[in-house]
Design an enzyme around this catalytic site. Structure first.
Site, PDB file in Angstrom:
ATOM      1  N   GLU A 132       0.816  -1.219   0.000  1.00 53.13           N
ATOM      2  CA  GLU A 132       0.000   0.000   0.000  1.00 53.13           C
ATOM      3  C   GLU A 132       0.847   1.267   0.000  1.00 53.13           C
ATOM      4  OE1 GLU A 132      -0.711  -2.673   1.903  1.00 53.13           O
ATOM      5  OE2 GLU A 132      -2.565  -3.295   0.927  1.00 53.13           O
ATOM      6  N   GLN A 176      -7.254  -1.691  -1.442  1.00 54.07           N
ATOM      7  CA  GLN A 176      -8.222  -2.788  -1.564  1.00 54.07           C
ATOM      8  C   GLN A 176      -9.299  -2.786  -0.474  1.00 54.07           C
ATOM      9  OE1 GLN A 176      -6.657  -6.962  -1.804  1.00 54.07           O
ATOM     10  NE2 GLN A 176      -7.442  -6.694  -3.866  1.00 54.07           N
ATOM     11  N   HIS A 232     -10.965  -5.048   7.864  1.00 56.38           N
ATOM     12  CA  HIS A 232     -11.491  -4.731   6.537  1.00 56.38           C
ATOM     13  C   HIS A 232     -12.594  -3.682   6.595  1.00 56.38           C
ATOM     14  CE1 HIS A 232      -9.395  -8.387   5.456  1.00 56.38           C
ATOM     15  NE2 HIS A 232      -9.736  -8.269   4.191  1.00 56.38           N
TER      16      HIS A 232
END
Lengths: 370, 325
Positions: free
Chosen positions: B60, B82, B129
């Site tokens: 990242e 993502q 997430h």
């Protein structure tokens, strides 16, 4: 399967092989004698003299900057003496259109790339005008976060590749920087994209106080290129011609689409880490300082030029005097620029001011008019 | 007009801008051949080529640095992270670098980067997430933070974000990706950044929300209506900069407000809104401005997720508290 003990021995041997694989590239030895005729660059006498001029000028700039800092006339300053060959030899291999991503010690390269001296002083003083590159000077403001310039260099280089330009992105960090994740990410990205980037680590042996031996188990930093699958080379960073040639060859490969190169230069900073209170006697011995001063890049190159009969004390003194005068004029010019205000800062946050900053702008205009 | 889900509207906006401006480039982990793990970039590599839409190595920070470097070369990068729970890996590129370059360069360098990323709870993702980390972004001067609540806004806001010359963090709530369809014009249009939308007019109380909490607030408003309470609902759309004017005008009219966020309570967007209201409209208030948020824990494991997340009942209860104060 190997037994555990053998396995460990095997890994150690592999590491030693890397050290053999990355011998120190040198052209001029400490006496200024050519030891690598085959790699001797085809530079004109004027170009040789230009290289020396840049190193002498930069040594004076360093001395004057330290003095100005002590007088309270400069702000943040990271001394450069000892690293002139690494900094200016590599820069000498670049073209005007190449893009520079310097660390905070790499202000000399920025100046030779076209940043006016008074702007470098303004940057040191913490004025936003110090980060305004003139038209046609392709460079990032010096990086403060160690390693962040490496991932950005991959992006600059990819951009050049997408545009089909014959330009390269060149970035600098130190030995400490090679421990950062960004160091590897930047090289790995540039490698994966075959982007025209040159990554340079000036290994001056100390990250503030931490010796390079404590940064890594790797015997060379150059071998870190292997993991990214890119070219790697270790260079005598006190030998301006070796640094120049290594960078020149890296540039050729990059613009020919052969991908990035990582260059480790072995060098030394004579002074403290920065002028903000670092005391190298706490972590370096005088013996080590003396050992490295024997390798001094200016002394070595001066001998080479004198042997060629193209350099004299008078010429060097002329450079020194010119440097002193230009530095004096640049400080005067920097003194003439109005101090940065908080309203300048507010105005430079966004292209158009949002409501909260519009209100704060009014508040600070009132404060500053008092 | 076409009926589109939010993810289709996002893909459509990306297609519009890839067509409009050859400097727009899309990249990230799995965005090329795979079209993104949520298919936000589905078909775009085929249509525009690998030069414009491409996969990156899995890192990242590298993606953030790549965006900054490309921006210096005149590109308009649209990187994807993502999942926004991975943002910590790219925090320096966002907060330390792209947000400051306009100032550090003395206003000579634009950073027209739109960093897209899915976030938000209720879809039973693994850990790290689903977190609502928009507050971290909103605290960083130099950034804009946009969170659409529906397909129409998603397209118009994304086009505006890509055309903006400052870095925009564009957060896509995963639960909204395919939960409903909207009328979305096929031609290009923009929704202005920094402007809230009064989704529902009312006179008794203002519900202020963004992202998935807009739907929950609309549902709460319907229930409140049944009990004779007229609730106004504001969809912030952009949380940085905040549209303080719209918020304050509404609260001056209704005299009561509940601010709703999916994120934890401490130091969140809701706190900032409460502060703005009390500074600008305290004499119009009939009750304290209340908040509906998640508790101050890390994001819940999926088994307790449904209770952990604020819902329309929590909003109704809080609104009644303000009404009966």
């Amino acid at each position: 399967m190997l037994k555990r003990k053998e396995e460990v021995r095997f890994l150690k041997r592999t590491n030693e092989k890397f050290a053999e694989q990355f011998p120190t590239f040198q052209i001029l030895n400490e006496e200024g004698k050519v030891v690598n005729e085959e790699k001797m660059p085809k530079l004109s006498d004027d170009e040789f003299k230009d290289l020396m001029t840049r190193m002498v000028y930069t040594r004076i700039l360093d001395q004057r900057s330290i003095a100005l800092n002590r007088q309270g006339r400069l702000g943040f300053y990271a001394p450069t003496a000892g690293q002139e060959a690494s900094q200016l030899g590599s820069h000498f291999a670049l073209e005007k259109d190449d893009y520079l991503l310097p660390g905070y010690r790499d202000v000399p390269q920025l100046i030779w790339h076209g940043l006016p001296l008074y702007k470098a002083f303004l940057w040191s003083r913490g004025h936003f005008a110090g980060g305004q590159m003139p038209e046609g000077v392709h460079a990032m403001v010096p990086q403060i976060i160690i390693g962040a310039q490496y991932v950005q260099a991959a992006g600059v280089a990819l951009g050049m590749k997408k545009r089909g330009e014959k330009r390269v992105a060149v970035t600098y960090t130190g030995d400490g920087g090679t421990s950062q994740g960004d160091f590897y990410e930047g090289m790995n990205f540039a490698g994966a994209f075959d982007a025209p980037a040159i990554f340079i680590a000036q290994n001056n042996r100390f990250a503030i106080s931490t010796p390079v031996e404590k940064q890594t188990k790797a015997e060379t930093l150059a071998q870190k290129a292997v993991a990214a699958g890119i070219e790697g080379i270790q260079v005598d960073g006190m030998d301006v011609l070796a640094v120049y040639v290594a960078t020149k060859e890296a540039r050729e490969r990059a613009i020919n689409g052969e991908g990035p190169t990582f260059i480790e230069t072995l060098t030394y900073r004579y002074g403290p880490h920065t002028m903000a209170g670092d005391d190298p006697t706490r972590y370096r011995t005088k013996d080590l300082d003396d050992e490295w001063e024997q390798k001094d890049p200016l002394v070595r190159f001066r001998k080479f030029l004198e042997d060629k009969g193209i350099w004299s004390e008078e010429e060097e003194n002329e450079v020194i005097e010119r440097a002193k005068e230009e530095i004096k004029a640049a400080i005067k010019e920097a003194d003439g620029i109005p101090k940065q205000k908080v309203t300048d800062l507010i105005g430079n946050m966004y292209e158009t001011l949002p409501q909260n900053l519009q209100e704060q702008m009014e508040e600070y205009k009132a404060k500053e008019s008092k | 007009m076409a009926q589109m889900t939010m993810i289709q509207a996002i893909t459509d906006a990306l297609r519009v801008e890839l067509k409009n401006d050859e400097n727009v480039v899309l990249f990230g982990e799995d965005v090329g051949k795979n079209g993104g793990v949520f298919r936000a970039t589905e078909g775009l590599q085929d249509e525009f080529g690998e030069d414009r839409v491409f996969d990156t190595p899995l890192a990242e920070s590298g993606i953030g640095g790549l965006a900054i470097g490309l921006a210096t070369q005149g590109f308009r990068p649209v990187p994807e992270i993502q999942f926004f729970g991975f943002v910590y890996e790219v925090m320096d590129s966002i907060s330390g670098q792209m947000a400051r370059l306009r100032y550090r360069s003395g206003n000579t360098v634009n950073m027209p980067i739109t960093l897209r990323s899915p976030f938000g709870g209720g879809v039973h993702t693994p850990e790290m997430h689903a977190d609502s980390l928009e507050g971290l972004m909103a605290q960083q001067p130099g950034l804009k933070v946009v969170i659409p609540s529906n397909p129409y806004d998603a397209k118009g806001l994304l086009i505006s974000a890509i055309r903006d010359n400052d870095p925009v963090i564009y957060l896509e709530h995963m639960k909204l990706y395919r939960s409903f369809r909207d009328e979305v014009p096929e031609e290009e249009y923009t929704v202005e950044l920094g402007k809230a939308n009064v989704k529902r007019e009312g006179t008794d109380i203002t519900l202020i929300a963004y992202g998935a909490m807009v739907q929950a607030s609309m549902k709460a408003a319907e229930e409140l209506e049944k009990n004779g309470v007229s609730a106004e609902v504001i969809d912030l759309r952009t949380i940085a900069p905040l549209d303080v004017e719209t918020i304050v005008a509404s609260v001056k009219k209704t005299g009561r407000a509940v601010v709703v966020q999916e994120a934890q309570r401490v130091a969140g967007i809701a706190s900032q809104i409460v502060a703005e209201i009390q500074e600008r409209a305290i004499l119009h208030l009939e009750a304290p401005v209340l908040r509906v948020t998640a508790p101050d824990t890390v994001y819940s494991f999926p088994q307790a997720e449904e209770v952990w997340l604020p819902n329309h009942k929590d909003i109704v209860n809080k609104a009644n508290e303000a009404i009966n104060y």
